[in-house]
Design a protein around this motif. Structure first.
Motif, mmCIF file in Angstrom:
data_model
loop_
_atom_site.group_PDB
_atom_site.id
_atom_site.type_symbol
_atom_site.label_atom_id
_atom_site.label_comp_id
_atom_site.label_asym_id
_atom_site.label_seq_id
_atom_site.Cartn_x
_atom_site.Cartn_y
_atom_site.Cartn_z
ATOM 1 N N GLU A 196 0.830 -1.200 0.000
ATOM 2 C CA GLU A 196 0.000 0.000 0.000
ATOM 3 C C GLU A 196 0.868 1.255 0.000
ATOM 4 O O GLU A 196 0.594 2.216 -0.734
ATOM 5 C CB GLU A 196 -0.916 0.003 1.237
ATOM 6 C CG GLU A 196 -1.845 1.200 1.334
ATOM 7 C CD GLU A 196 -2.991 1.162 0.324
ATOM 8 O OE1 GLU A 196 -3.309 0.052 -0.166
ATOM 9 O OE2 GLU A 196 -3.546 2.221 0.016
ATOM 10 N N TRP A 222 2.437 1.683 -3.351
ATOM 11 C CA TRP A 222 1.438 2.111 -4.331
ATOM 12 C C TRP A 222 1.127 3.604 -4.181
ATOM 13 O O TRP A 222 1.122 4.358 -5.146
ATOM 14 C CB TRP A 222 0.177 1.263 -4.169
ATOM 15 C CG TRP A 222 -0.912 1.625 -5.104
ATOM 16 C CD1 TRP A 222 -0.937 1.420 -6.453
ATOM 17 C CD2 TRP A 222 -2.147 2.281 -4.774
ATOM 18 N NE1 TRP A 222 -2.117 1.904 -6.977
ATOM 19 C CE2 TRP A 222 -2.872 2.429 -5.978
ATOM 20 C CE3 TRP A 222 -2.712 2.732 -3.578
ATOM 21 C CZ2 TRP A 222 -4.131 3.030 -6.012
ATOM 22 C CZ3 TRP A 222 -3.951 3.320 -3.619
ATOM 23 C CH2 TRP A 222 -4.650 3.462 -4.819
ATOM 24 N N GLN A 223 0.913 4.025 -2.947
ATOM 25 C CA GLN A 223 0.579 5.436 -2.724
ATOM 26 C C GLN A 223 1.786 6.333 -2.980
ATOM 27 O O GLN A 223 1.642 7.496 -3.328
ATOM 28 C CB GLN A 223 0.037 5.639 -1.304
ATOM 29 C CG GLN A 223 -1.320 4.962 -1.098
ATOM 30 C CD GLN A 223 -2.154 5.620 -0.010
ATOM 31 O OE1 GLN A 223 -1.906 6.777 0.363
ATOM 32 N NE2 GLN A 223 -3.146 4.909 0.490
ATOM 33 N N THR A 268 1.857 6.694 -6.865
ATOM 34 C CA THR A 268 0.816 7.576 -7.410
ATOM 35 C C THR A 268 1.033 9.023 -6.984
ATOM 36 O O THR A 268 0.330 9.903 -7.447
ATOM 37 C CB THR A 268 -0.586 7.166 -6.923
ATOM 38 O OG1 THR A 268 -0.620 7.261 -5.500
ATOM 39 C CG2 THR A 268 -0.943 5.766 -7.360
ATOM 40 N N ASP A 324 0.498 10.055 -3.897
ATOM 41 C CA ASP A 324 -0.315 10.362 -2.722
ATOM 42 C C ASP A 324 0.567 10.538 -1.480
ATOM 43 O O ASP A 324 0.255 11.332 -0.598
ATOM 44 C CB ASP A 324 -1.341 9.249 -2.463
ATOM 45 C CG ASP A 324 -2.444 9.232 -3.510
ATOM 46 O OD1 ASP A 324 -2.420 10.114 -4.389
ATOM 47 O OD2 ASP A 324 -3.309 8.355 -3.446
ATOM 48 N N ARG A 356 -3.764 -1.325 6.355
ATOM 49 C CA ARG A 356 -3.022 -0.606 5.318
ATOM 50 C C ARG A 356 -3.551 0.816 5.125
ATOM 51 O O ARG A 356 -2.765 1.735 4.929
ATOM 52 C CB ARG A 356 -3.006 -1.382 4.005
ATOM 53 C CG ARG A 356 -4.354 -1.631 3.396
ATOM 54 C CD ARG A 356 -4.244 -2.489 2.128
ATOM 55 N NE ARG A 356 -5.583 -2.694 1.601
ATOM 56 C CZ ARG A 356 -5.898 -2.670 0.304
ATOM 57 N NH1 ARG A 356 -4.958 -2.499 -0.603
ATOM 58 N NH2 ARG A 356 -7.144 -2.841 -0.088
ATOM 59 N N VAL A 357 -4.884 1.002 5.219
ATOM 60 C CA VAL A 357 -5.373 2.372 5.019
ATOM 61 C C VAL A 357 -5.070 3.249 6.238
ATOM 62 O O VAL A 357 -4.767 4.428 6.102
ATOM 63 C CB VAL A 357 -6.885 2.428 4.678
ATOM 64 C CG1 VAL A 357 -7.171 1.704 3.381
ATOM 65 C CG2 VAL A 357 -7.758 1.921 5.793
ATOM 66 N N ARG A 390 -2.695 6.575 6.010
ATOM 67 C CA ARG A 390 -3.206 7.875 6.429
ATOM 68 C C ARG A 390 -2.268 8.527 7.442
ATOM 69 O O ARG A 390 -1.951 9.710 7.341
ATOM 70 C CB ARG A 390 -4.596 7.698 7.062
ATOM 71 C CG ARG A 390 -5.715 8.317 6.264
ATOM 72 C CD ARG A 390 -7.043 8.171 7.002
ATOM 73 N NE ARG A 390 -7.833 7.071 6.487
ATOM 74 C CZ ARG A 390 -8.740 6.401 7.188
ATOM 75 N NH1 ARG A 390 -8.967 6.699 8.454
ATOM 76 N NH2 ARG A 390 -9.430 5.436 6.629
ATOM 77 N N LYS A 423 0.875 9.710 5.721
ATOM 78 C CA LYS A 423 0.603 10.915 4.931
ATOM 79 C C LYS A 423 0.583 12.148 5.830
ATOM 80 O O LYS A 423 1.171 13.178 5.498
ATOM 81 C CB LYS A 423 -0.734 10.768 4.208
ATOM 82 C CG LYS A 423 -1.070 11.916 3.252
ATOM 83 C CD LYS A 423 -2.348 11.607 2.461
ATOM 84 C CE LYS A 423 -2.800 12.783 1.618
ATOM 85 N NZ LYS A 423 -1.860 13.166 0.555
ATOM 86 N N ARG A 463 -8.578 11.521 -5.534
ATOM 87 C CA ARG A 463 -7.647 10.706 -4.755
ATOM 88 C C ARG A 463 -8.402 9.888 -3.704
ATOM 89 O O ARG A 463 -8.223 8.680 -3.583
ATOM 90 C CB ARG A 463 -6.617 11.620 -4.071
ATOM 91 C CG ARG A 463 -5.630 10.901 -3.190
ATOM 92 C CD ARG A 463 -4.584 11.847 -2.610
ATOM 93 N NE ARG A 463 -5.151 13.003 -1.925
ATOM 94 C CZ ARG A 463 -5.684 12.945 -0.706
ATOM 95 N NH1 ARG A 463 -5.730 11.803 -0.054
ATOM 96 N NH2 ARG A 463 -6.182 14.031 -0.143
ATOM 97 N N ARG A 473 -10.473 7.210 -5.347
ATOM 98 C CA ARG A 473 -9.739 6.016 -5.798
ATOM 99 C C ARG A 473 -9.771 4.920 -4.746
ATOM 100 O O ARG A 473 -9.896 3.743 -5.057
ATOM 101 C CB ARG A 473 -8.282 6.382 -6.118
ATOM 102 C CG ARG A 473 -8.098 7.082 -7.442
ATOM 103 C CD ARG A 473 -6.656 6.969 -7.947
ATOM 104 N NE ARG A 473 -5.703 7.613 -7.064
ATOM 105 C CZ ARG A 473 -5.264 8.870 -7.196
ATOM 106 N NH1 ARG A 473 -5.720 9.626 -8.175
ATOM 107 N NH2 ARG A 473 -4.387 9.350 -6.360
#
Lengths: 283, 283, 283, 283
Positions: A103, A106-107, A110, A112, A257-258, A262, A265, C250, C253
């Protein structure tokens, strides 16, 4: 390239916002986002995050920092000034389970997650191909039960001067206080439960036994107290009696993973301040 | 008036569904909703809830129950047959905080909760007017620290033969094992935390101190182990660093009342089976 | 290897469950999961999904299907019998945005999605390396505005006899009725809005203009009516005034990929029945 | 009693925060909460909400407002200064369904909603007893199809000079542009769908027909365009194929009342700014 963030915590008193805003205005900065939080009177602290645009910011940063010292001193501020265009350098630690790693990768690809991914370190060799295929250095550092200090020494040597933040993406080894002390409030871990429920080992098995109706995950900064560091983010997902331990783990992977992504980020965007084992998140 | 529910748990083996369905079909019943769950092989149990329509069901219920005994015996079933049109008789226990009581009263009045509200019992007199204005008997039973057994005796006298389920709607007294033993799996409590986090007293204060990012509530059946009974339902609400303890309590009130009401609704509609300190909820 | 699923819809009447359960029991099958739904009387339909274990199921499947015909005829059933151990063959269609594709690939590799991934078809060449590195055939079929029929012919030739389900993972071309007619109720699309809000093009831009506070996604079966097919799954994520269109995309997605993956999982596990442009999902 | 809120929107430019903070500091105010949002450059607007403490605020308010005029003019501000200790005066409009009314009454009584509840107006007499028992004036103003202007005239006469905000708590009559024009951005409505899905009549029936998997509600300011006003808050609840229209309405009632109460709370606490048919909510 002209955007920067100023993060401040200090004892609360009148005039702080005025002083900060005045300082920035006089230097030609335009505030684009200001978040502020005053803790209750018994705590008496003031926290702020100011995002501003300033022409030629990067070149003027050293001067800006020097100039801010008297302001900061007058209000006993803890502060930092971070250019938004300079990515933080990150290392990801991972063990066998790779869903959090994937994850983050991937982010990161992209865009993110805006970071300079310096390296991935694992006590297992499994993720090498995935990581190296993206041009990211991968280091396999096995951790034997009786040679942990040596493993940590190797890890620290790899990290030395190279990274600003360490992300434990389901890294299943406990870090020593010495290691943690090298990255205060800069190691982010994902715990596979809704802390403080199921602190410690095997949270999904214990969640199954307790018959909970929600499965959670918690991202937190790592301190010397296992699973007790400041919580950055938590989330949950509904489950029912049909879910086996394997199902809980599968569902949990998605929450983990989310939640970790977060938290990372927010850290990368300088949205987190810490006080007294708690986070202030200007999300 | 023709609808009934058959709830069964028994050791798993082939032929159970066939036997049940055959039994109902031969008597002219039409299955309108069938839920079923087989626990994993190491548990080896079969659970089902069958909702069916049968002309003149109420009159035929005793005969139906007699006729089902051989089927039940053949499969070692624990079972019960409940007419959907006969409301369960409920007592609500409450202390000072009345948000859960009000929610139950409201959902009872709108018909969302189909029950015969036999009485409200409180260790404080505050809710009398609200309760009595709806035509529901209200009993004030003070609970002094050193006269708890007497208070419970009075409560049990009021309940005797009058209620099928006891709902603790923020009732802040701990019930004795004797009391609990009188209503096995028929006392529903709302705990103001996401269990097993913050078991015990003052969960919101402790949630505040821990800096959690989600506030939860848990509805569970009461057993002798405090806060350890089978969980029926849980939910959470997002909070952030700005929330004071008072805010957590305020937000928590909303989570508590909906979680409790949902659990009560499922109980009233015979949607819950219990095994091994866990609930199977056919919601 | 002994598990199979029986899916049935038929006019409602007494005796259906008995007939099915009897049939399975007589052949030595053990029901492990039975879900059932009776639509309201004005619809008058019965739906069920029965998961059962039967020794040597795969070899006995043809015999079983033959034997079931009289039962099915007696109740005017639409039905199918699907072995759980035989993966469905899937094709993924994708355009430029690859987040849904990557999620499906990831869940396929971890085993969360049990399918035989026959091929990925795209109107852009970008995903080739990712797809082929996993050993999955990748076909680049450009779709020119004035040569759409030719492109579809090429796609259909690739699919012919090879796939059971087509997954549109942010495939931005509208399929012709002829194409759709070849895969009735077997094309799954992800729409980047909470349907029926923002049907059609540019949903995030329109969501931004309308100032909605939640962003959603919808997985649905594709029919000839654009964005009007049976909805399989929907979910939303909270946003606020700060979110730009880019932010909405975003965040979207993340919603899109989990919603699509959930819908695909349910389809692969034969959990979905369709009636009258609506889905019955036995999740 | 010393707390006030300053709400500002103006064209973005450097120096705004400095000017505001300077102004407050010079008068001895201490900022306890500052929220700020700068719209993207193509919009070019600055929004802020400043909550501050100032000794003897109430007495000094007129002077403060006078003194702020030059600052406001220099930056072309739209602004207002609102004392936190003075409750806004509210009227609630309701038709037959009373769940939103009851929720507002309940939150008003617990103190969650800080308002002066001036009156409840209904086109049906049903809620009179509930409302009057709390000491709130209740007015029954029937609305006949062909005498709507007269009904509105009566309503406006009741409201004249008495209320700051009108809350439509499932009030099923459409207000005329004249009525709406009397309370610009001060009429809050709850719409029983996730707007813009199911604009207009009978949203639950249409949601049922469409087979959506989430049911929502939307609180918004009322404008002349039906269901098109600025959205304040939205939320959803999961439903499945079993839900009848009656179930959707029942579940919807719960979503509606919490969404409306949240929107009203934000309005009462001066947390909402409006620009271009969108809300900025400093929640």
């Amino acid at each position: 390239a002209n955007r920067a963030r100023l993060l401040i915590s200090c004892p609360d008193q009148p005039g702080i916002v005025a002083a900060i805003a005045q300082f920035l205005y006089q230097r030609g900065a335009n505030i684009v986002q200001m978040d502020q939080y005053s803790a209750p009177p018994d705590v008496g602290l003031f926290f702020t995050r100011v995002e501003f645009d300033l022409p030629s910011m990067l070149q003027r940063l050293p001067e800006l920092e020097r100039a801010f010292v008297p302001v900061a001193d007058a209000f006993q501020m803890e502060w930092r000034l971070a250019p938004a265009c300079v990515p933080k350098r990150a290392a990801i630690f991972v063990s066998k389970e790779d869903h959090c790693l994937l994850e983050l990768l991937w982010q990161w690809q992209t865009g993110d997650l805006f970071m300079d991914l310096a390296m991935v370190i694992s006590n297992h060799p499994d993720a090498r191909e995935t990581v190296e295929s993206l041009g990211v250095p991968f280091y396999h550092v096995p951790v034997d039960r009786d040679r942990k200090p040596q493993a940590e020494a190797k890890q620290l040597a790899l990290l030395a001067g190279q990274v600003d933040v360490v992300i434990l993406a389901r890294y299943m080894q406990i870090l020593s206080p010495e290691f943690v002390g090298r990255f205060p409030n800069r190691i982010i871990n994902i715990h596979h439960s809704f802390l403080p429920a199921f602190v410690g080992r095997n949270p999904y098995g214990r969640a199954y036994n307790r018959g909970v109706k929600l499965i959670g995950a918690t991202a937190h900064y790592v301190t010397d107290e296992l699973d007790e560091g400041p919580i950055i983010e938590q989330d949950v997902h509904r489950v029912d009696h049909r879910a086996t331990v394997a199902d809980l783990k599968r569902i949990g992977r998605h929450v983990e993973r989310v939640v970790l992504a977060r938290a990372v980020k927010w850290h990368l965007e300088d949205r987190i301040l810490i006080h007294d084992n708690k986070t202030i998140v200007f999300a």
